[in-house]
Design an enzyme around this catalytic site. Structure first.
Site, PDB file in Angstrom:
ATOM      1  N   LYS A   1     -20.199  -5.519  42.578  1.00 28.55           N
ATOM      2  CA  LYS A   1     -19.288  -4.964  41.580  1.00 28.55           C
ATOM      3  C   LYS A   1     -18.280  -4.001  42.196  1.00 28.55           C
ATOM      4  O   LYS A   1     -17.231  -3.730  41.613  1.00 28.55           O
ATOM      5  CB  LYS A   1     -20.087  -4.249  40.486  1.00 28.55           C
ATOM      6  CG  LYS A   1     -20.951  -5.184  39.653  1.00 28.55           C
ATOM      7  CD  LYS A   1     -21.648  -4.435  38.530  1.00 28.55           C
ATOM      8  CE  LYS A   1     -22.458  -5.383  37.659  1.00 28.55           C
ATOM      9  NZ  LYS A   1     -23.144  -4.688  36.549  1.00 28.55           N
ATOM     10  N   GLU A   2     -18.620  -3.461  43.345  1.00 22.93           N
ATOM     11  CA  GLU A   2     -17.726  -2.564  44.079  1.00 22.93           C
ATOM     12  C   GLU A   2     -17.516  -3.175  45.462  1.00 22.93           C
ATOM     13  O   GLU A   2     -18.248  -2.860  46.404  1.00 22.93           O
ATOM     14  CB  GLU A   2     -18.329  -1.162  44.179  1.00 22.93           C
ATOM     15  CG  GLU A   2     -18.542  -0.525  42.826  1.00 22.93           C
ATOM     16  CD  GLU A   2     -19.438   0.716  42.870  1.00 22.93           C
ATOM     17  OE1 GLU A   2     -19.277   1.576  41.988  1.00 22.93           O
ATOM     18  OE2 GLU A   2     -20.288   0.814  43.779  1.00 22.93           O
TER      19      GLU A   2
ATOM     20  N   ASP B   1     -26.481   3.680  46.745  1.00 21.42           N
ATOM     21  CA  ASP B   1     -27.608   3.699  45.818  1.00 21.42           C
ATOM     22  C   ASP B   1     -28.276   2.335  45.680  1.00 21.42           C
ATOM     23  O   ASP B   1     -29.335   2.236  45.082  1.00 21.42           O
ATOM     24  CB  ASP B   1     -27.142   4.188  44.430  1.00 21.42           C
ATOM     25  CG  ASP B   1     -27.796   5.499  44.058  1.00 21.42           C
ATOM     26  OD1 ASP B   1     -28.369   6.144  44.964  1.00 21.42           O
ATOM     27  OD2 ASP B   1     -27.753   5.875  42.880  1.00 21.42           O
TER      28      ASP B   1
ATOM     29  N   LYS C   1     -25.641   8.992  39.576  1.00 17.30           N
ATOM     30  CA  LYS C   1     -24.744   9.566  40.579  1.00 17.30           C
ATOM     31  C   LYS C   1     -25.123  11.009  40.910  1.00 17.30           C
ATOM     32  O   LYS C   1     -25.000  11.448  42.056  1.00 17.30           O
ATOM     33  CB  LYS C   1     -23.305   9.500  40.075  1.00 17.30           C
ATOM     34  CG  LYS C   1     -22.274  10.081  41.030  1.00 17.30           C
ATOM     35  CD  LYS C   1     -20.888  10.004  40.422  1.00 17.30           C
ATOM     36  CE  LYS C   1     -19.851  10.677  41.294  1.00 17.30           C
ATOM     37  NZ  LYS C   1     -18.503  10.645  40.683  1.00 17.30           N
TER      38      LYS C   1
ATOM     39  N   ASP D   1     -15.035   8.994  44.345  1.00 18.44           N
ATOM     40  CA  ASP D   1     -15.582   7.720  43.910  1.00 18.44           C
ATOM     41  C   ASP D   1     -15.269   6.678  44.972  1.00 18.44           C
ATOM     42  O   ASP D   1     -14.296   6.809  45.728  1.00 18.44           O
ATOM     43  CB  ASP D   1     -14.978   7.291  42.573  1.00 18.44           C
ATOM     44  CG  ASP D   1     -15.687   7.942  41.392  1.00 18.44           C
ATOM     45  OD1 ASP D   1     -16.746   8.575  41.612  1.00 18.44           O
ATOM     46  OD2 ASP D   1     -15.180   7.831  40.266  1.00 18.44           O
TER      47      ASP D   1
ATOM     48  N   ASP E   1     -21.264  16.156  35.395  1.00 17.25           N
ATOM     49  CA  ASP E   1     -20.448  17.227  35.927  1.00 17.25           C
ATOM     50  C   ASP E   1     -20.229  18.373  34.941  1.00 17.25           C
ATOM     51  O   ASP E   1     -20.041  19.503  35.331  1.00 17.25           O
ATOM     52  CB  ASP E   1     -19.095  16.661  36.339  1.00 17.25           C
ATOM     53  CG  ASP E   1     -19.226  15.219  36.769  1.00 17.25           C
ATOM     54  OD1 ASP E   1     -19.889  14.999  37.781  1.00 17.25           O
ATOM     55  OD2 ASP E   1     -18.722  14.347  36.058  1.00 17.25           O
TER      56      ASP E   1
END
Length: 733
Positions: free
Chosen positions: A111-112, A141, A266, A290, A448
């Site tokens: 996906k990335e 991850d 994350k 990212d 965050d």
């Protein structure tokens, strides 16, 4: 005698915006008070006479109360807008610059795609910063061999790219951005034969690098693991054929993942990177990116140092936040990917105490996240272990005189390897204050906000830096499904905070200013927009059909107040868009996006947050795919909505559209007969139908693959019919 040195940063008050904002607050506030005076007096009369059904009136009143509540919170952003400017050319020499660690997180190479992730990694290595003071960490991850091999290939290419970029002072630290753009080097190098020859070598090596990653990425999805031991590899040259002093440190990290242990997404990954990097490089500052957000301006880290090296403000600054800018936006930006609606109001946060963390593109101090400013010097080791875990080496690293253990050849010793395995284990946080407090600052999907809220309460401040040249460029969702999924994920995480003890309206007022608490509250409680959205999208049209009047007559003086409250935010929106320099059609796209998020994302976020609070729903993380679909990309470039969306997210929006369209058509005789009485209700439905015309196209007019599926249209027709049939229940009370 030398005069005073020039400032590294300047804060400019946006006076015109300040005056316009406060005038709007005052005038619109008076109109809102008049609106509620009408509502209360009408409600009292309805209770006495029972001439009007109370239930629909109460639903509309609650909707207006929630809208007003969120509007009031939103005004805190606009109280004191400022803009920051920096002057990195005034920084002292490289020898005085502090070290910086860069953290990049990825999870799934299917996906990335590896090429995009590695361009981000390489761009960070090529920043205009002393290489011996820069370290880049990639946290995988997925524990994927595809990603590990890609990092090895990136290291090989970076040995050539990083010196080349620095030698010729290229404006693009990212290789793919440089090679696909027009020439960007200084004019003195363009005619150089040496430069031309080296550029050809770089182009050849990048083609080889790209080919290697493509071969390596076969069956990428099968390489992802959710059950694996920690893997940490420091990139180095076994043959010693590179000058390591010219290259930043590059480290691959895959923390331990076990199904039985929560990993906190994350946030958990960042916690591991903080610990692992502490014993390898231990820079006092760390940057978070990212995996698709590559460095676009090589001076970005130097720009942050304009605050951290300013003795007047540096002791208080926890982080410097850059905006998220995107390289793949079309002229139309129909999905609001530019996020300009956020940046227009974030200027007001700098006028208070600074922005919250956005999740990436920020540089933060270790001291702030560790809380070491509060540690007493005489505290014993066992007490520190309760806070920071069992690693003696990690505890040593919190002191400023600590020297990292990595030798000059970048080959970790057996003792360091053992320490890294411990720090990257999934159970390291168990039973520690780090796990219970610091680690849980990163608990939710949008972890965050908790971090920034707690840090601000400790007296830290932050700054939002939005330079003319974007320092980082990423990939924004270019289809409706990804946008809705992403917004649902963010909103769900925010509502988790809203339902926790960290709710800013409870946790904040005694620890920070009321204006700052309001800013945080608006961010976290934004999903409440779903309440007035559904209330005003269902009750007024149904009441129009049944002849129940909910708004004052056009001839009634109170109608002016209602009309003003409706029109005033629209005109303010125009002013903000125009002053920010956005195209005029941004007004329509942002309004549509807000409606779609309110009817879909916020609804499911609010529902899931309540279910999770009751223990009936488990938090999960849905990764937004970075793989580009050519057909969807073509429609996006043309400004055509792509409705290949999950029916769960799309059906509520289509149902509301059909409901308003049908009631508007069926209510035409009543509108013409009693226009003075029902104009307000008819106009609301008409406004919604016109603004969301793309739904009418998607359901009934379009024939392409991006249209709304016929099954979703039929389901929506059935839902709207049920709502209309149940509308008579409103008349009972």
């Amino acid at each position: 005698m030398d005069g005073p040195s020039l400032p590294l940063n300047v804060r400019r008050l946006l006076t015109t915006n300040l005056l316009v904002n406060r005038l709007h607050m005052f005038v619109n506030g008076i109109a809102i008070l008049a609106l509620f005076h009408y509502r209360v007096s009408t409600l009292v009369r309805a209770f006495k006479t029972r001439e009007t059904p109370l239930l629909p009136y109460l639903i509309v009143l609650v909707s207006e109360i929630v809208l007003t509540f969120l509007w009031v919170l939103h005004q805190a952003y606009k109280w004191r807008p400022v803009k920051l400017e920096v002057y990195p050319e005034r920084l002292p020499g490289d020898e005085t610059l502090p070290p910086v660690d860069v953290f990049v997180c990825t999870a799934d190479p299917s996906k990335e795609p590896s090429l995009g992730v590695m361009n981000t990694v390489i761009s960070a290595m090529a920043l205009d910063y002393p290489p011996d003071k820069l370290a880049v960490y990639l946290q995988d991850d997925g524990g994927s061999y595809v990603t590990l091999n890609a990092v090895r290939e990136a290291w090989k290419f970076a040995r050539f790219w990083v010196p080349f970029r620095r030698k010729y002072e290229l404006k693009f630290p990212c290789p793919v951005a440089y090679l696909s753009a027009e020439e960007s080097v200084d004019e003195k190098f363009i005619g150089s034969s040496g430069f031309a020859a080296e550029k050809k070598i770089i182009e050849k090596r990048y083609a080889e690098f790209q080919e290697a990653l493509e071969k390596n990425s076969v069956n990428a999805s099968a390489s992802v693991s959710r059950d694996h031991p920690p893997v940490i590899e420091v990139m180095t040259d076994e043959n010693g054929d590179s000058n390591l002093k010219e290259l930043p440190l590059l480290v691959y990290v895959a923390r331990e993942k076990r199904p039985a242990h929560p990993h906190h997404f994350k946030g958990g990954a960042l916690n591991v990177l903080l610990r692992v990097s502490a014993v390898i490089s231990n820079a006092p500052y760390f940057m978070v990116l990212d995996c698709d957000m590559y460095c676009n301006d090589p001076s970005s880290v130097r720009q942050t140092m304009c605050f951290y090296l300013d003795p007047k403000v540096s002791p208080q600054i926890a982080w410097v936040q850059f905006p998220q800018k995107f390289r793949n936006l079309s002229e139309h930006d129909i999905y609001g990917g530019s996020l300009h609606h956020l940046y227009r109001i974030r200027q007001g946060l700098d006028g208070l105490r600074g922005p919250q963390i956005y999740g990436c593109n920020f540089v933060m101090t270790r001291e702030a996240i560790y809380g070491t400013d509060k540690i007493q010097k005489e505290i014993d080791l066992n007490q520190l272990k309760k806070s920071f875990g069992s690693s003696n080496e990690f505890i040593k690293s919190i002191y400023k005189n600590y020297k990292p253990l990595l030798p000059e050849d970048r080959n970790p010793s057996a003792a360091l390897e053992k320490e890294l395995q411990l720090l990257a284990s999934c159970t390291y946080d168990n039973g520690t204050q780090w796990g219970e407090e610091v680690g849980y600052r990163y608990f939710s999907v949008v972890e965050d906000c908790i971090t920034s809220l707690i840090l601000h309460c400790k007296g830290w401040i932050s700054v939002f830096l939005n330079p003319a040249r974007p320092c980082f460029l990423g990939a924004s969702p270019t289809n409706l499904n990804d946008m809705l999924v992403q917004q649902t994920r963010w909103s769900f995480g925010l509502m988790q905070i809203g339902l926790s003890r960290f709710n800013p309206l409870i946790y904040g007022p005694l620890r920070m200013s009321i204006l700052y608490s309001m800013c945080y509250a608006y961010i976290i409680l934004e999903s409440l927009y779903t309440v007035p959205f559904y209330g005003l999208a269902t009750i007024p049209p149904i009441c129009l059909l049944y002849g129940i009047s909910l708004y004052p007559k056009v001839s009634d003086p109170y109608f002016i107040a209602f009309a003003f409250v409706f029109l005033s935010p629209r005109l303010k929106h125009v002013q903000e868009v125009v002053s920010f320099g956005d195209p005029f059609w941004t007004l329509l796209y942002e309004l549509r996006d807000w409606m779609m998020k309110s009817g879909s994302c916020y609804f499911f976020a609010l529902m899931n947050a309540f279910l999770q609070k009751l223990g009936l729903h488990e938090a999960n993380f849905s990764l937004t795919s970075k793989v580009v679909d050519d057909e969807q990309a073509r429609r996006y470039e043309q400004g055509i909505y792509d409705f290949q969306v999950s029916p769960l997210l799309l059906a509520p929006l289509c149902s509301l559209y059909i409901l308003n369209l049908v009631t508007l058509i069926l209510g035409i005789p009543r509108i013409f007969h009693k226009a003075d009485q029902f104009f307000g209700q008819a106009f609301l439905s008409f406004f919604g139908v016109i603004v969301n015309y793309h739904f009418l196209e998607g359901m009934f007019l379009r024939k392409d693959n991006g249209r709304i599926a016929p099954s979703v249209t039929l389901l929506s027709v059935a839902i709207s019919a049920i709502i209309l049939c149940c509308g008579s229940l409103l008349l009972i009370y």
